[in-house]
Design an enzyme around this catalytic site. Structure first.
Site, short mmCIF file in Angstrom:
data_model
loop_
_atom_site.label_atom_id
_atom_site.label_comp_id
_atom_site.label_asym_id
_atom_site.label_seq_id
_atom_site.Cartn_x
_atom_site.Cartn_y
_atom_site.Cartn_z
N HIS A 31 0.83 -1.22 0.00
CA HIS A 31 0.00 0.00 0.00
C HIS A 31 0.86 1.26 0.00
O HIS A 31 0.44 2.31 0.48
CB HIS A 31 -0.99 0.00 1.18
CG HIS A 31 -2.06 -1.04 1.02
ND1 HIS A 31 -3.20 -0.83 0.30
CD2 HIS A 31 -2.12 -2.31 1.48
CE1 HIS A 31 -3.94 -1.93 0.32
NE2 HIS A 31 -3.30 -2.85 1.02
N THR A 32 2.06 1.13 -0.51
CA THR A 32 2.93 2.30 -0.67
C THR A 32 2.91 2.82 -2.10
O THR A 32 3.23 3.99 -2.33
CB THR A 32 4.39 1.94 -0.31
OG1 THR A 32 4.68 0.68 -0.90
CG2 THR A 32 4.59 1.85 1.20
N ASP A 83 1.73 -4.09 -9.26
CA ASP A 83 1.48 -5.43 -9.80
C ASP A 83 1.80 -5.49 -11.29
O ASP A 83 2.43 -6.43 -11.77
CB ASP A 83 0.02 -5.83 -9.58
CG ASP A 83 -0.36 -5.78 -8.11
OD1 ASP A 83 0.54 -5.60 -7.27
OD2 ASP A 83 -1.56 -5.90 -7.81
C1 GLA Z 1 -2.94 -4.51 -4.77
C2 GLA Z 1 -2.77 -3.36 -5.77
C3 GLA Z 1 -1.35 -2.81 -5.75
C4 GLA Z 1 -0.88 -2.50 -4.34
C5 GLA Z 1 -1.18 -3.67 -3.40
C6 GLA Z 1 -0.86 -3.36 -1.97
O1 GLA Z 1 -2.18 -5.63 -5.17
O2 GLA Z 1 -3.08 -3.79 -7.06
O3 GLA Z 1 -1.26 -1.67 -6.56
O4 GLA Z 1 -1.46 -1.31 -3.85
O5 GLA Z 1 -2.52 -4.10 -3.48
O6 GLA Z 1 0.49 -3.13 -1.80
#
Ligand code: GLA
Length: 378
Positions: free
Chosen positions: A33-34, A169
């Site tokens: 969540h960064t 991701d």
């Molecule tokens: C999901 C989102 C990413 C990221 C993660 C938490 O996978 O798609 O962009 O924010 O959560 O790190």
């Protein structure tokens, strides 16, 4: 990856020639969540992913077969042609986002299949988006650079799937490199590959899947992001990146208790990623593990994206002497990622399975992690 089945199914459905493309899911060692806060993430691509056979069909329609769902649909390429099936919206979204950037996509046939466990926090959807972004870029000679391919996947999530995700991701799925993690600065988009081979130092990396499904669409994920944006705005910036605890404390009266806790987690996580990267350079896996536990409990208590089952798995890990353990990915279910000494591995897996089964009536699934290459033609 499911290459053979995809070939067979494509031939059955479309009886034309085809080309094969694949893209992986990802793990993230730390930095959760960064990304949408302009901060650092530290993911790596894995050996599980999506494979698609694909071929231009000379029409203005996409004909798509989802092998795993045994589902078929057709859709056009204009904005008003959006398919109803949620799986097809990922492909449609990628086509639309390419068009919005000036790329010309024509109709194609495709069959695809994946082996990233769904809802496990390993980014099956990014694997799907990157596969098609990369494939269409090559098939239609669009000349889109690899960062833009990742952004096309991210915009697909935003505009066609309802998740205001960050870039981690899709970035990991496109840029993955075997044997390496990547530290990405999500503000400058600079990144660095870090060789990562815990086995050479007596450690294993393993995922335990609680099989509790998370649902990020229209969800608490977007609420977390909104909290962070409110705090950043109160601090006078676009991102939480770079904010200090002192600055946060200074505005405590102006924000809700909940937003304060969310921001406290993100500010702490920023430093933890940097600590872990430094520790890895010294092969100091103990520090890596400590930070992983801190992330877990920060995500659980402050960010509130864990759940009972994942807290239980992290607690068992600690009791078994596991070096580091934490919830991985967006949260609300899915996996823990565990860094465990080789000599403790068997006992940890046996204990975790037995105790989880006793409490929840089923065993967690166990996935070994192999850090692999990103989006590519096969
Ligand atoms: C999901 C989102 C990413 C990221 C993660 C938490 O996978 O798609 O962009 O924010 O959560 O790190």
């Amino acid at each position: 990856m499911n290459v053979d089945i995809v070939k067979t199914k494509f031939e059955e459905k479309f009886s034309s020639k085809y080309e094969l493309f694949c893209s992986p899911g990802r793990i993230n060692l730390i930095g959760e969540h960064t990304d949408y806060n302009g901060g650092f993430v530290f993911p790596g691509a894995i050996d599980k992913g999506m494979v698609a056979a694909i071929h231009p069909n000379g029409t203005d329609k996409v004909r798509a077969y989802a092998v795993d769902l045994d589902a078929y649909t057709e859709f056009g390429l204009k904005e008003e042609d959006a398919p109803a099936e949620s799986w097809a919206r990922y492909i449609f979204g990628v086509c639309r986002e390419i068009e919005k950037r000036g790329g010309k996509v024509a109709g194609f046939d495709t069959a695809f299949s994946g082996d990233v466990p769904l809802g496990a926090g390993m980014s099956s959807s990014a694997a799907l988006e990157s596969t098609f972004a990369n494939a269409l870029n090559e098939l239609f000679s669009l000349g889109i650079d690899r960062f833009e391919l990742a952004r096309i996947g991210q915009s697909t999530e935003h505009n066609y799937c309802g998740v205001k995700c960050g870039i981690m991701d899709q970035f990991a799925s496109v840029f993955g490199k075997a044997g390496h993690l990547m530290r990405l600065d999500c503000r400058s988009m600079e990144f660095e590959y870090f060789p990562f081979n815990p086995d050479a130092h007596g450690y294993k990396l393993v995922l335990l899947d609680s099989v509790v499904k998370h649902e990020l669409v229209g969800s608490p994920y977007n609420d977390r992001r909104a909290s962070c944006e409110r705090v950043a705005a109160t601090l006078g910036g676009e991102f939480l990146r770079g904010a200090t605890m002192e600055q946060l404390d200074a505005i405590k009266d102006k924000i809700s208790e909940e937003d304060y806790k969310r921001a406290r987690y993100v500010i702490g996580e920023e430093q933890r990623v940097l600590d872990v990267c430094d520790a890895l350079k010294r092969n100091d896996y103990e520090t890596v593990g400590k930070r992983m536990y801190q992330t877990h409990w920060g995500m659980s208590k402050d960010y509130e994206v864990s759940c009972e089952e994942l807290d239980f798995l992290a607690t068992i890990a600690e009791e078994c002497g596991v070096t580091g353990s934490r919830i991985m990915g967006g949260g609300f279910g899915g996996c823990t990622i565990n860094l465990v000494k080789v000599e403790l591995y068997d006992n940890f897996i046996t204990t975790a399975k037995a105790r989880f089964n006793e409490k929840y009536g089923h065993e967690p699934k166990v996935y070994a992690v192999i850090i692999s290459d990103g989006a590519r033609r096969l």
